[in-house]
Design an enzyme around this catalytic site. Structure first.
Site, mmCIF file in Angstrom:
data_model
loop_
_atom_site.group_PDB
_atom_site.id
_atom_site.type_symbol
_atom_site.label_atom_id
_atom_site.label_comp_id
_atom_site.label_asym_id
_atom_site.label_seq_id
_atom_site.Cartn_x
_atom_site.Cartn_y
_atom_site.Cartn_z
ATOM 1 N N ASN A 87 7.323 -2.388 6.987
ATOM 2 C CA ASN A 87 7.047 -1.283 6.069
ATOM 3 C C ASN A 87 5.849 -0.543 6.653
ATOM 4 O OD1 ASN A 87 6.325 0.445 4.055
ATOM 5 N ND2 ASN A 87 5.808 -1.137 2.545
ATOM 6 N N LYS A 129 4.495 2.060 5.689
ATOM 7 C CA LYS A 129 3.701 2.779 4.679
ATOM 8 C C LYS A 129 3.409 4.193 5.216
ATOM 9 C CE LYS A 129 2.161 -1.636 3.002
ATOM 10 N NZ LYS A 129 1.192 -2.436 2.290
ATOM 11 N N HIS A 184 7.821 -1.251 -4.706
ATOM 12 C CA HIS A 184 6.653 -1.764 -3.988
ATOM 13 C C HIS A 184 5.442 -1.678 -4.921
ATOM 14 C CE1 HIS A 184 3.431 -2.241 -1.107
ATOM 15 N NE2 HIS A 184 4.325 -2.784 -0.306
ATOM 16 N N GLU A 189 2.535 -0.778 -4.454
ATOM 17 C CA GLU A 189 1.762 0.470 -4.321
ATOM 18 C C GLU A 189 2.423 1.597 -5.115
ATOM 19 O OE1 GLU A 189 1.596 0.401 -0.039
ATOM 20 O OE2 GLU A 189 0.370 -1.411 -0.194
ATOM 21 N N GLU A 232 5.967 -10.139 -3.057
ATOM 22 C CA GLU A 232 4.735 -9.642 -2.455
ATOM 23 C C GLU A 232 3.587 -9.794 -3.449
ATOM 24 O OE1 GLU A 232 5.733 -6.788 1.046
ATOM 25 O OE2 GLU A 232 5.157 -5.648 -0.712
ATOM 26 N N GLY A 275 -2.401 -6.478 2.494
ATOM 27 C CA GLY A 275 -3.440 -5.751 3.225
ATOM 28 C C GLY A 275 -4.823 -6.370 3.101
ATOM 29 N N SER A 277 0.159 -9.856 4.191
ATOM 30 C CA SER A 277 -0.645 -10.327 5.325
ATOM 31 C C SER A 277 0.102 -11.298 6.249
ATOM 32 C CB SER A 277 -1.962 -10.952 4.837
ATOM 33 O OG SER A 277 -2.723 -9.988 4.136
ATOM 34 N N GLY A 331 3.728 -5.341 6.527
ATOM 35 C CA GLY A 331 3.005 -4.068 6.487
ATOM 36 C C GLY A 331 2.241 -3.845 7.780
HETATM 37 P P1 13P Z 1 0.565 -6.255 4.725
HETATM 38 O O1 13P Z 1 1.486 -7.009 5.635
HETATM 39 O O2 13P Z 1 -0.230 -5.197 5.426
HETATM 40 O O3 13P Z 1 -0.277 -7.167 3.884
HETATM 41 O O4 13P Z 1 1.502 -5.446 3.697
HETATM 42 C C1 13P Z 1 2.516 -6.094 3.043
HETATM 43 C C2 13P Z 1 3.375 -5.085 2.379
HETATM 44 O O5 13P Z 1 2.964 -4.452 1.422
HETATM 45 C C3 13P Z 1 4.708 -4.856 2.936
HETATM 46 O O6 13P Z 1 5.473 -4.082 2.077
#
Ligand code: 13P
Length: 252
Positions: free
Chosen positions: A10, A12, A96, A98, A168, A174, A213, A234
């Site tokens: 992803n 983002k 997601h 976010e 997640e 992140g 992560s 991510g």
């Molecule tokens: P990270 O791998 O950066 O923690 O993000 C995970 C994520 O939100 C994937 O959709």
């Protein structure tokens, strides 16, 4: 029979034409010989045509990060499932954290997006997960159950034959703070059991990805857990060597 593995990146809101080109070239070549693992990247909308052109004939599929719950009409700024399907999109992330927290998507909206995606033969990757406060209050299962149930009630359990779930935990996204394999496995098993209440076969077959992560250094121990079928990646999906190593770690 073991479930096939799936690793999705992803991106983002990251990337540009030049960076994407070298990232995709390196990933395509890095996963060339990979077996029994599907890999995809979910790219920002403006780069969909770049992904479509570059990934044709490769082992890397592509998807989008969001989709409208509406099919057509006066919805400025929205992108429909039809439009994505028109370009050959295979996957779309829905719900997601976010999108839920920063853009106010409710469980109901997420469920409508999930249904809109399926209606156009896109494979939704449904994200669920709890905040740190919810985990500390021992509410993880309650939150996950609610997030899943709204989708099951609206789209029906059969819809899960053609979809992927991603666990997640918001506190792990992140932050560099990964759920331990044991913590993740516990929630993955809970998700599978919750689906099994409706249909055991669908529960056995559905791929449940872990996201939060994931890096090359911790992917293998996560993927070794019985109910973790791959990852939604991510930050590490923006670094070709990391992403390729994670895809390789998913190979049994
Ligand atoms: P990270 O791998 O950066 O923690 O993000 C995970 C994520 O939100 C994937 O959709």
């Amino acid at each position: 029979m073991a479930r096939a593995r799936f690793v999705a990146g992803n991106w983002k809101m990251h990337g540009n034409l030049a960076q994407n080109q070298s990232l995709l070239e390196m990933v395509i070549s890095g996963i060339r010989t990979l077996q029994d693992v599907s890999c995809a990247v979910c790219v920002p909308y403006p780069y969909i045509s770049q992904a479509q052109l570059m990934l044709k004939g490769s082992h890397l599929a592509w998807g989008a990060q969001n989709v409208s719950q509406y099919h057509q009409g006066a919805y400025t700024g929205e992108v429909s499932a039809d439009m994505l399907a028109d370009l050959g999109c295979q996957y779309v992330i829905v719900g997601h954290s976010e999108r839920r927290t920063l853009f106010g998507e409710t469980d109901q909206v997420v469920a409508e997006k999930f249904r809109a995606a399926l209606g156009r033969s896109l494979m939704p990757i449904l994200c669920v997960g709890e905040t740190l406060a919810q985990r500390e209050q021992d509410e993880t299962e309650k939150i996950i159950a609610r997030q899943l149930d709204v989708v099951i009630n609206l789209a029906g359990i059969d819809a899960f034959k053609e979809s992927v779930v991603a666990y997640e935990p918001i506190w792990a996204i992140g932050t560099g703070k990964t759920a331990t394999p044991h913590q993740a496995q516990e929630v993955h098993a809970y998700i599978r059991n919750r689906i099994a209440v409706h249909d055991r076969k669908i529960a056995e077959n559905i791929q449940i990805l872990y996201g939060g992560s994931v890096k090359a250094s911790n992917a293998r121990e996560l993927f070794e857990m019985p109910d973790i079928d791959g990852g939604l990646i991510g930050g590490a999906s923006l670094v070709a060597a990391e992403f390729v190593s994670i895809c390789l770690a998913a190979q049994s």
